[in-house]
Design an enzyme around this catalytic site. Structure first.
Site, PDB file in Angstrom:
ATOM      1  N   TRP A 112     -11.936 -26.580   2.946  1.00  0.00           N
ATOM      2  CA  TRP A 112     -12.730 -25.425   2.510  1.00  0.00           C
ATOM      3  C   TRP A 112     -13.945 -25.930   1.735  1.00  0.00           C
ATOM      4  CZ3 TRP A 112     -11.093 -21.365   5.053  1.00  0.00           C
ATOM      5  CH2 TRP A 112      -9.736 -21.213   5.342  1.00  0.00           C
ATOM      6  N   TRP A 156      -9.869 -19.265   0.684  1.00  0.00           N
ATOM      7  CA  TRP A 156      -9.333 -17.899   0.568  1.00  0.00           C
ATOM      8  C   TRP A 156      -8.824 -17.601  -0.838  1.00  0.00           C
ATOM      9  CZ3 TRP A 156      -4.174 -17.671  -0.768  1.00  0.00           C
ATOM     10  CH2 TRP A 156      -3.401 -18.813  -0.526  1.00  0.00           C
ATOM     11  N   TRP A 167       4.626  -2.811   6.313  1.00  0.00           N
ATOM     12  CA  TRP A 167       3.824  -4.018   6.003  1.00  0.00           C
ATOM     13  C   TRP A 167       3.938  -4.336   4.505  1.00  0.00           C
ATOM     14  CZ3 TRP A 167       1.759  -7.909   8.573  1.00  0.00           C
ATOM     15  CH2 TRP A 167       1.426  -7.745   9.911  1.00  0.00           C
ATOM     16  N   TRP A 211      -4.887 -11.757   2.507  1.00  0.00           N
ATOM     17  CA  TRP A 211      -5.838 -12.883   2.504  1.00  0.00           C
ATOM     18  C   TRP A 211      -5.388 -13.971   3.466  1.00  0.00           C
ATOM     19  CZ3 TRP A 211     -10.695 -13.789   1.282  1.00  0.00           C
ATOM     20  CH2 TRP A 211     -11.337 -12.815   0.538  1.00  0.00           C
ATOM     21  N   ASN A 232      -9.305  -0.586   3.969  1.00  0.00           N
ATOM     22  CA  ASN A 232      -8.560  -1.689   4.588  1.00  0.00           C
ATOM     23  C   ASN A 232      -9.375  -2.455   5.629  1.00  0.00           C
ATOM     24  OD1 ASN A 232      -6.092  -3.218   5.223  1.00  0.00           O
ATOM     25  ND2 ASN A 232      -6.276  -2.173   7.187  1.00  0.00           N
ATOM     26  N   GLU A 277       2.674   1.030   8.239  1.00  0.00           N
ATOM     27  CA  GLU A 277       1.911   0.450   7.115  1.00  0.00           C
ATOM     28  C   GLU A 277       2.798   0.301   5.884  1.00  0.00           C
ATOM     29  OE1 GLU A 277      -1.012  -0.918   7.597  1.00  0.00           O
ATOM     30  OE2 GLU A 277      -0.779  -0.182   9.633  1.00  0.00           O
TER      31      GLU A 277
END
Ligand code: FAD
Length: 474
Positions: free
Chosen positions: A316, A369, A288, A392, A351, A285
């Site tokens: 969208w 988004w 990331w 996102w 998360n 993590e």
């Protein structure tokens, strides 16, 4: 650089700590007097990338930093406005010859540094910039061809192989002590800020700010919960994650120290396989986080457009009512609403819920988004432009290494897997307190789940199909 009789500034930015702070360490090593300074921003009202809860946390961190400096005989000098102008003016006032700081890899941070570098040269000053926000800079982790990675797994493999720096010793105290400063007193500055400075009012109840609180959280997590991280991290009601994201965001702890200490735990011969896996999962993590910093560094356009060019023309939908219901947590999907209400109440969201609420906005409501990205930045205490954008775009299916667009989480089955007894839901959506937990994980057929709680805003199965068609037509 040699240590000389000179006064220097240490410009605190997103490194609001004294421990293992690279620029501060070298400022103390190479001068005889360090003046700690922080430059407050002057915006007010709504901001695309921040909001009351994160600023509230910042105010608390500055207060705590000032107290920690006071314990070393110093204090934080606060100025405001354009950092280059404010720093140069403070250097002139104090006779400082150099400015030390840790780089901020965000696009705005990079811009400010560029301006500072050009103005410093014309003012006869020197500046010393250091890398401190991540364990490795984006340019330290490249492919053999010298290109940035676009996919996480090979990036993380390469990241693990780069040699790690050792931790720094505690900063020298005498260089911070202002009794050594000519006249024995640091220059005046602004008072410690509160929210009124940005015309904001308090929202939500945030986690305790400051270096000491962050170190307490880190030590508590490393002392035991990290060993069960892999099994429990996805269970929303367990609170089994580190809760260190805002501490990394504001530099209350150093990512090097957290990484070094977590790696050191692996040397314990008494660990079983599941404990080793938990520590490894936690380390992944942290990688990331570094991956998203690297992506934003190499591809800053992701803040405006989809990382994957194939999906730049997705139609969208605009639907203000649906957006408002998502924001306030009244979509009629209990798990989604619980996540959104946790965010509104605390400035934090688990998360698993970040993924579910983000997928719901994009794949069930088909909203852009960027709307969700901005709302998260305005509400999250840990709002980090790189990780937030990465999260996102991953959830929307448009990003680097994204969840493929056809993998669409079902909010009903997600809650039955990750909140089977509905404890998280009932905590954050009190209207549902008396609803039997099995009913929380399926669409209600015969009217609302409880009085005052809305029917689902959409039919997940139908919207899922619409989403698949929307992406497949690109
Ligand atoms: C849509 C979306 C938006 C997000 N926005 C942010 C954000 O603004 N700021 C932020 O710090 N994280 C963000 N994340 C990542 C992640 O949700 C949070 O870092 C995590 O929930 C913080 O809780 P923790 O500190 O207990 O994490 P832990 O599970 O204990 O993880 C330890 C640390 O690793 C890092 N980390 C963990 N997961 C991720 C991840 N997926 N991406 C990047 N870094 C990660 C964080 O620094 C975190 O503190 C986002 C994820 C999604 C899906």
């Amino acid at each position: 650089m040699t240590r000389s009789e000179q006064i220097v500034l240490h410009w605190f930015r997103r490194d609001l700590r004294l421990t293992d702070n690279t620029a501060l360490h070298f400022a103390c090593e190479q001068s005889t007097q360090v003046i700690p300074v922080y430059i407050l921003s002057t915006w007010s009202g709504e901001h695309r990338f921040t909001g009351p809860m994160r600023q509230d946390f910042l105010c608390g961190c500055l207060k705590s930093l000032n107290a920690n400096l006071a314990a070393k005989g110093s204090r934080l000098v606060l100025r405001e406005g354009d950092p280059a102008a404010a720093l140069i003016s403070l250097a002139r006032e104090t006779g400082a010859k150099a400015i030390y700081y840790n780089r901020d890899p965000d696009p705005h941070g990079r811009l400010v540094e560029k301006r500072l570098a050009s103005e410093i040269a014309t003012n006869g000053l020197r500046s010393f910039a250091f890398d401190d926000v991540t364990v490795h800079t984006p340019s330290e982790v490249l492919t053999v061809a010298g290109q940035p990675y676009r996919i996480f797994t090979p990036y993380s493999r390469a990241w693990r192989l780069v040699p790690k720096k050792s931790l720094l010793p505690p900063p020298r105290i005498s260089e911070l002590d202002s009794r050594n400063f000519p006249g024995g007193k640091l220059p005046n500055g602004l008072p410690l800020p509160d929210l009124s400075r940005w015309a904001l009012s308090k929202e939500g109840s945030i986690i305790e700010p400051g270096e000491r609180a962050a170190r307490r959280r880190m030590n508590a997590f490393l002392s035991e919960p990290i060993l069960r991280y892999a099994q429990l991290r996805d269970l929303a009601s367990e609170e089994a994650t580190s809760r260190l994201s805002q501490d990394l965001r504001f530099g209350l702890i150093s990512p090097r120290e957290l990484h070094t200490k977590a790696v050191a735990l692996l040397e314990n011969p008494g660990l079983d396989a599941s404990e080793i896996r938990s520590i490894q999962t936690f380390l992944t993590e942290l990688i990331w986080r570094e991956f998203y910093f690297a992506l934003l560094w190499h591809y800053p356009e992701v803040l405006e457009v989809e990382f994957n060019p194939k999906f730049r023309r997705i139609p969208w939908v605009t639907n203000n009512e649906a957006l408002a219901r998502w924001k306030e947590g009244t979509t009629g999907f209990p798990f989604v609403d619980a996540g959104m209400r946790q965010l509104l109440a605390t400035g934090f969201m688990h998360n698993r819920l970040r993924m579910i609420t983000a997928m719901f906005l994009t794949k069930d409501l088909h909203l852009d988004w960027r709307e969700g990205e901005m709302f998260f930045m305005q509400k999250l205490v840990d709002g980090e432009i790189a990780s937030n954008n990465g999260g996102w775009q991953w959830s929307a299916g448009t990003g680097a290494d994204a969840a493929p667009y056809f993998r669409i989480q079902n909010p009903w089955s997600q809650s039955s897997r990750f909140d089977p007894e509905g404890r998280f839901i009932k905590r954050w959506v009190p209207e549902l307190r008396d609803v039997p937990f099995a009913s929380l994980h399926q669409p209600p057929w015969n009217g609302p789940l409880a009085r005052g709680y809305p029917m689902p805003i959409v039919d997940h199965a139908a919207e899922r199909q619409k989403c698949l068609d929307m992406f497949a037509s690109r």
